[in-house]
Design a protein around this motif. Structure first.
Motif, short mmCIF file in Angstrom:
data_model
loop_
_atom_site.label_atom_id
_atom_site.label_comp_id
_atom_site.label_asym_id
_atom_site.label_seq_id
_atom_site.Cartn_x
_atom_site.Cartn_y
_atom_site.Cartn_z
N TYR A 40 0.85 -1.19 0.00
CA TYR A 40 0.00 0.00 0.00
C TYR A 40 0.89 1.23 0.00
O TYR A 40 1.95 1.24 0.63
CB TYR A 40 -0.93 0.01 1.21
CG TYR A 40 -2.01 -1.05 1.10
CD1 TYR A 40 -3.26 -0.72 0.59
CD2 TYR A 40 -1.77 -2.36 1.47
CE1 TYR A 40 -4.25 -1.68 0.47
CE2 TYR A 40 -2.74 -3.34 1.35
CZ TYR A 40 -3.98 -2.98 0.84
OH TYR A 40 -4.96 -3.94 0.71
N ASN A 43 0.69 7.62 -2.11
CA ASN A 43 0.28 8.34 -3.32
C ASN A 43 0.47 7.48 -4.57
O ASN A 43 1.19 6.48 -4.56
CB ASN A 43 1.02 9.68 -3.46
CG ASN A 43 2.51 9.51 -3.48
OD1 ASN A 43 3.04 8.72 -4.25
ND2 ASN A 43 3.21 10.26 -2.61
N TYR A 44 -0.20 7.88 -5.63
CA TYR A 44 -0.23 7.12 -6.88
C TYR A 44 1.15 7.01 -7.52
O TYR A 44 1.53 5.95 -8.00
CB TYR A 44 -1.22 7.79 -7.85
CG TYR A 44 -1.35 7.07 -9.17
CD1 TYR A 44 -2.18 5.96 -9.28
CD2 TYR A 44 -0.65 7.50 -10.30
CE1 TYR A 44 -2.31 5.29 -10.48
CE2 TYR A 44 -0.78 6.84 -11.51
CZ TYR A 44 -1.61 5.74 -11.59
OH TYR A 44 -1.73 5.07 -12.78
N CYS A 47 3.25 4.39 -5.90
CA CYS A 47 2.71 3.08 -6.27
C CYS A 47 3.22 2.67 -7.66
O CYS A 47 3.70 1.55 -7.85
CB CYS A 47 1.19 3.12 -6.24
SG CYS A 47 0.39 1.54 -6.64
N CYS A 65 -2.30 0.52 -10.19
CA CYS A 65 -2.53 1.01 -8.83
C CYS A 65 -4.01 1.35 -8.68
O CYS A 65 -4.60 1.99 -9.55
CB CYS A 65 -1.68 2.24 -8.57
SG CYS A 65 0.08 1.88 -8.63
N LYS A 67 -7.08 2.81 -6.03
CA LYS A 67 -7.38 3.56 -4.81
C LYS A 67 -8.09 2.63 -3.83
O LYS A 67 -9.01 1.91 -4.18
CB LYS A 67 -8.28 4.75 -5.16
CG LYS A 67 -8.57 5.68 -4.03
CD LYS A 67 -7.48 6.68 -3.85
CE LYS A 67 -7.94 7.77 -2.89
NZ LYS A 67 -6.85 8.53 -2.39
N SER A 68 -7.59 2.61 -2.59
CA SER A 68 -8.18 1.78 -1.55
C SER A 68 -8.25 2.63 -0.28
O SER A 68 -7.28 2.74 0.46
CB SER A 68 -7.31 0.54 -1.32
OG SER A 68 -7.83 -0.25 -0.28
N SER A 70 -7.80 5.76 1.70
CA SER A 70 -6.93 6.93 1.48
C SER A 70 -5.59 6.52 0.86
O SER A 70 -4.76 7.38 0.58
CB SER A 70 -6.71 7.65 2.81
OG SER A 70 -6.02 6.78 3.70
N TYR A 72 -3.21 3.82 -1.94
CA TYR A 72 -3.21 3.11 -3.23
C TYR A 72 -2.60 1.74 -3.03
O TYR A 72 -1.61 1.59 -2.32
CB TYR A 72 -2.41 3.89 -4.28
CG TYR A 72 -3.07 5.15 -4.73
CD1 TYR A 72 -3.93 5.17 -5.81
CD2 TYR A 72 -2.85 6.35 -4.03
CE1 TYR A 72 -4.56 6.33 -6.21
CE2 TYR A 72 -3.49 7.51 -4.42
CZ TYR A 72 -4.33 7.50 -5.51
OH TYR A 72 -4.95 8.66 -5.90
#
Length: 79
Positions: A40, A43-44, A47, A65, A67-68, A70, A72
């Protein structure tokens, strides 16, 4: 009678040749599915920075990636 014997022998030989010519069936490869990497990220971009690491494996075909909450999470398309 000789002709009948010849045809029977030819039929047997052709059947044996056909049996040899048929290749063994290969087992089907397991289907590729999307699987979580277990990592996890905050930020994107962080990731996606790990994409090359996962894509280096021979059984991994794609990386994304997702979103999960708050964070990624990394996912791989692999078999």
């Amino acid at each position: 009678m000789n002709r009948k014997l010849g045809l029977t022998a030819a039929s047997i030989l052709m059947g044996a040749a056909a049996a040899v010519a048929v290749p063994a069936t290969a087992q089907a490869a397991p289907a590729a599915t999307w699987q979580d990497t277990g990592q996890y990220y905050a930020n994107y971009s962080r990731c996606m920075a790990d994409a090359d690491y996962y894509l280096a494996a021979s059984n991994v075909y794609a990386y994304k990636c997702v979103k999960s909450g708050s964070l990624y999470k990394g996912r791989v398309y692999a078999d």
